[in-house]
Scaffold this motif. Structure first.
Motif, PDB file in Angstrom:
ATOM      1  N   ARG A 282       0.823  -1.201   0.000  1.00  0.00           N
ATOM      2  CA  ARG A 282       0.000   0.000   0.000  1.00  0.00           C
ATOM      3  C   ARG A 282       0.864   1.262   0.000  1.00  0.00           C
ATOM      4  N   LYS A 283       1.967   1.212  -0.751  1.00  0.00           N
ATOM      5  CA  LYS A 283       2.865   2.355  -0.864  1.00  0.00           C
ATOM      6  C   LYS A 283       2.447   3.307  -1.982  1.00  0.00           C
ATOM      7  N   ILE A 284       1.424   2.959  -2.723  1.00  0.00           N
ATOM      8  CA  ILE A 284       0.906   3.825  -3.782  1.00  0.00           C
ATOM      9  C   ILE A 284      -0.071   4.827  -3.150  1.00  0.00           C
ATOM     10  N   ASP A 285       0.122   6.093  -3.446  1.00  0.00           N
ATOM     11  CA  ASP A 285      -0.760   7.135  -2.904  1.00  0.00           C
ATOM     12  C   ASP A 285      -1.888   7.439  -3.879  1.00  0.00           C
ATOM     13  N   VAL A 306      -3.482   8.130  -9.199  1.00  0.00           N
ATOM     14  CA  VAL A 306      -2.437   7.441  -8.446  1.00  0.00           C
ATOM     15  C   VAL A 306      -1.125   8.202  -8.536  1.00  0.00           C
ATOM     16  N   ARG A 307      -0.366   8.146  -7.447  1.00  0.00           N
ATOM     17  CA  ARG A 307       0.960   8.739  -7.398  1.00  0.00           C
ATOM     18  C   ARG A 307       1.891   7.757  -6.668  1.00  0.00           C
ATOM     19  N   TRP A 308       3.127   7.750  -7.091  1.00  0.00           N
ATOM     20  CA  TRP A 308       4.091   6.831  -6.470  1.00  0.00           C
ATOM     21  C   TRP A 308       5.424   7.535  -6.316  1.00  0.00           C
ATOM     22  N   THR A 309       5.908   7.558  -5.100  1.00  0.00           N
ATOM     23  CA  THR A 309       7.225   8.112  -4.806  1.00  0.00           C
ATOM     24  C   THR A 309       8.146   6.968  -4.408  1.00  0.00           C
ATOM     25  N   LEU A 310       9.212   6.785  -5.167  1.00  0.00           N
ATOM     26  CA  LEU A 310      10.153   5.689  -4.940  1.00  0.00           C
ATOM     27  C   LEU A 310      11.520   6.274  -4.636  1.00  0.00           C
ATOM     28  N   ASN A 311      12.002   5.979  -3.434  1.00  0.00           N
ATOM     29  CA  ASN A 311      13.323   6.470  -3.022  1.00  0.00           C
ATOM     30  C   ASN A 311      13.430   7.991  -3.165  1.00  0.00           C
ATOM     31  N   GLY A 312      12.338   8.686  -2.784  1.00  0.00           N
ATOM     32  CA  GLY A 312      12.329  10.143  -2.819  1.00  0.00           C
ATOM     33  C   GLY A 312      12.086  10.738  -4.188  1.00  0.00           C
ATOM     34  N   LEU A 336      -6.651  -1.155  -5.003  1.00  0.00           N
ATOM     35  CA  LEU A 336      -6.054  -0.315  -3.961  1.00  0.00           C
ATOM     36  C   LEU A 336      -6.616   1.103  -4.024  1.00  0.00           C
ATOM     37  N   VAL A 337      -6.803   1.637  -5.232  1.00  0.00           N
ATOM     38  CA  VAL A 337      -7.382   2.977  -5.385  1.00  0.00           C
ATOM     39  C   VAL A 337      -8.786   3.014  -4.797  1.00  0.00           C
ATOM     40  N   ALA A 503      -7.856  23.578  -9.698  1.00  0.00           N
ATOM     41  CA  ALA A 503      -7.040  23.007  -8.627  1.00  0.00           C
ATOM     42  C   ALA A 503      -6.244  21.837  -9.180  1.00  0.00           C
ATOM     43  N   LYS A 504      -5.060  21.673  -8.623  1.00  0.00           N
ATOM     44  CA  LYS A 504      -4.283  20.495  -8.949  1.00  0.00           C
ATOM     45  C   LYS A 504      -4.795  19.312  -8.121  1.00  0.00           C
ATOM     46  N   ALA A 505      -4.339  18.125  -8.488  1.00  0.00           N
ATOM     47  CA  ALA A 505      -4.682  16.939  -7.693  1.00  0.00           C
ATOM     48  C   ALA A 505      -4.053  17.086  -6.310  1.00  0.00           C
TER      49      ALA A 505
END
Length: 548
Positions: A282-285, A306-312, A336-337, A503-505
């Motif tokens: 559940r690391k996907i935002d 969906v957004r995903w941050t991997l290693n910053g 998951l969404v 507005a942005k997401a």
């Protein structure tokens, strides 16, 4: 992280197995191949052996028929002469003569013994067609030999039991002949264990034995069967060429699979496996972009993205969504969404029944009812209505008409409005709009960008809008970034828009603040939805506590 390390270790182990596995498998297959060869060869021997039993039995019946052809009383000189001819003419007949009243009467070898008391006990078996059989009957001519007697209509023939199992076999494999009606052994070759062979027949040859193979064959015309057995061959000692052939195949296959596994493992370790790990952990935002009503610029819903941050570092959704589709991860990602959207926006949706969230679904979820069933289960007991969870699908999801039409209808029948996302970028848009019933078209950003310009593609958006009006579906314009674009869309009758101009997401907590400060949805009578504000603040505080 531990699970990630476990995944890497498992991938490396699978790579090693892909290399070594074919070699080990080839050895196993070689062993099975040799066993199959042994069984096939043994089966051929069993077929030949059962043919021998049929031949011996046929000769006995033919001899009995010949005995009755010579006119005259039994034991008369012509009759004995005929019996002598029968013995001479039939290879497997040892003696032939007459019997009666439980006694031997005469034969070419016995002579006329009617005056002697050579008793013959009742037969061991009587066939339906009148044949009598004595199994292992001691011959009056020998103190040790036991013959098989077959009789009919007062005549008999004597057969050496070994005739049934006397085959030319250089390997001298054990053979047993069995009368199947009684389950009695007719004969067994020298050195064979009668009980073992009889037990093998009862099991149909399927005996678990590490040293011997067994085969059973049955006569198609007589109640006869044979059992043969042979020692199991050694793949290395008896069939080295077979082992070498299969090992060669195994080595080549192992090298090829090892190379493919190496490429697959390196690819899995680099990105797809990382994505799978992120989804499972559940690391996907999920972020939410507001959708506004153009006529009054009120936010009436959001699209879940969906957004995903991997290693910053942020990974583009266009990249990892495509990877998810190619690696069968898109359905877990969609699930998951949905899960996060209900958890994060649940209070907001319940507080404002007119507010909704739209979720993008994949082609796979438009071919079956899997996602619809998950939707029903997820909404049960939440107070969220079906209309508040909307389904967005790209044009290419609609290309498989037969598989998709029923699923789209099922979503709409369950109360979930259906949107066509990125409309105008796919194929045959008009044709499938006439085929499917949908609720909303979303004009792709690439067309919205050109609407206040003199570009050649600026004519596309008006056509899409006209088409939507003609078909009676609503329109959402994506990627609106200026007041001029918004004004042009409103003038053309477009109902809704989303984009950076509004507005942005944003995250769920940021969305609550944004709605609370400036664009709180209103009821039909225009009053501010106070309950929404209270619940939204509660949600934000809950999120803050969870993060802390």
């Amino acid at each position: 992280m531990i699970k990630r390390i476990t995944l890497i270790s498992a991938s490396i182990a699978l790579g090693c197995l892909a290399t070594i596995g074919p070699v080990l498998t080839s050895i196993y297959i070689a062993d099975r191949d040799v066993e199959m060869r042994d069984r096939a060869e043994l089966g051929d021997l069993a077929d030949k052996a059962v043919m021998r039993t049929e031949l011996v039995t046929y000769q006995a019946f033919a001899a009995l028929s010949d005995l009755g052809r010579e006119p005259g009383a039994p034991c008369s000189p012509p009759n004995l002469e005929q019996a002598a001819r029968v013995v001479y003419n039939y290879r497997y007949i040892q003696d032939a003569g007459a019997y009666g009243d439980g006694r031997y009467l005469c034969s070419p070898l016995l002579g006329d013994v009617r005056t002697r008391d050579l008793s013959l006990p009742p037969p061991d078996y009587r066939s339906n067609d009148g044949y009598l059989v004595w199994f292992q009957r001691k011959s009056p001519l020998s103190d040790v030999r036991k013959d098989i007697l077959i009789g009919r209509n007062g005549y008999y023939v004597s057969i050496d039991p070994n005739s049934y199992v006397d085959l030319v076999d250089p390997a001298r494999r054990p053979i047993a002949a069995i009368q199947t009606t009684t389950g009695r052994l007719l004969a067994v070759s020298p050195g064979a264990d009668p009980d073992e062979m009889l037990d093998a027949w009862k099991q149909g040859g399927k005996v678990k034995n590490d040293q011997w193979n067994y085969a059973v064959a049955r006569s198609a015309t007589r109640p006869l069967a044979v059992v043969v057995k042979s020692a199991r061959s050694s793949v290395a000692g008896d069939w080295p060429k077979v082992l070498a052939a299969w090992l060669s195949i195994g080595v080549v296959a192992g090298a090829a699979l090892g190379w493919l596994a190496y490429r697959r493992v390196t690819r899995q370790l680099s990105f797809p496996a990382t994505l799978e790990w992120a989804i499972s952990r559940r690391k996907i935002d999920v972020v939410y972009q507001p959708i506004v009503r153009l006529v009054d610029e009120q936010c009436i819903g959001v699209e879940a993205l969906v957004r995903w941050t991997l290693n910053g570092r942020s990974i583009s959704p266009e990249v990892f969504v495509r990877v998810a589709e190619e690696n069968r991860l898109i359905q877990p990602l969609t699930d998951l969404v949905l899960e996060k959207s209900i958890a994060e926006l649940g209070r907001l949706l319940v507080a404002n029944p007119s507010f909704y969230v739209s979720i993008n679904v994949s082609c796979d979820d438009l071919r079956t009812l899997r996602f619809l069933n998950l939707l029903r289960a997820s909404l049960e007991g939440t107070g969220i209505t079906p209309a508040q969870i909307r389904v967005e699908a790209t044009e290419r999801s609609f290309m498989n008409v037969d598989a998709t039409r029923g699923v789209i209808a099922a979503f709409r029948a369950a109360g979930h409005p259906v949107y066509i996302d990125d409309f105008g970028t796919g194929y045959s848009s008009l044709s499938y709009l006439q085929t499917f019933e949908v609720d909303v078209l979303k004009i792709d950003k690439s067309f919205v960008d050109t609407i206040v310009q003199d570009a050649a593609s600026s004519v596309v958006a008006p056509h899409i809008i006209a088409m939507a009006h003609e078909l009676g579906v609503e329109i959402v314009a994506e990627g609106v970034e200026s007041r001029a674009q918004a004004a042009w869309l409103l003038n053309k009758g477009v109902q809704y828009a989303q984009g950076w101009y509004y507005a942005k997401a944003m995250s769920a907590s940021e969305l609550v603040l944004w709605l609370t400060k400036s664009r709180v949805p209103r009821e039909a009578d225009g009053r501010i939805h106070d309950r929404l504000v209270v619940d939204a603040i509660g949600t934000r505080q809950h999120d803050s506590r969870s993060q802390g």
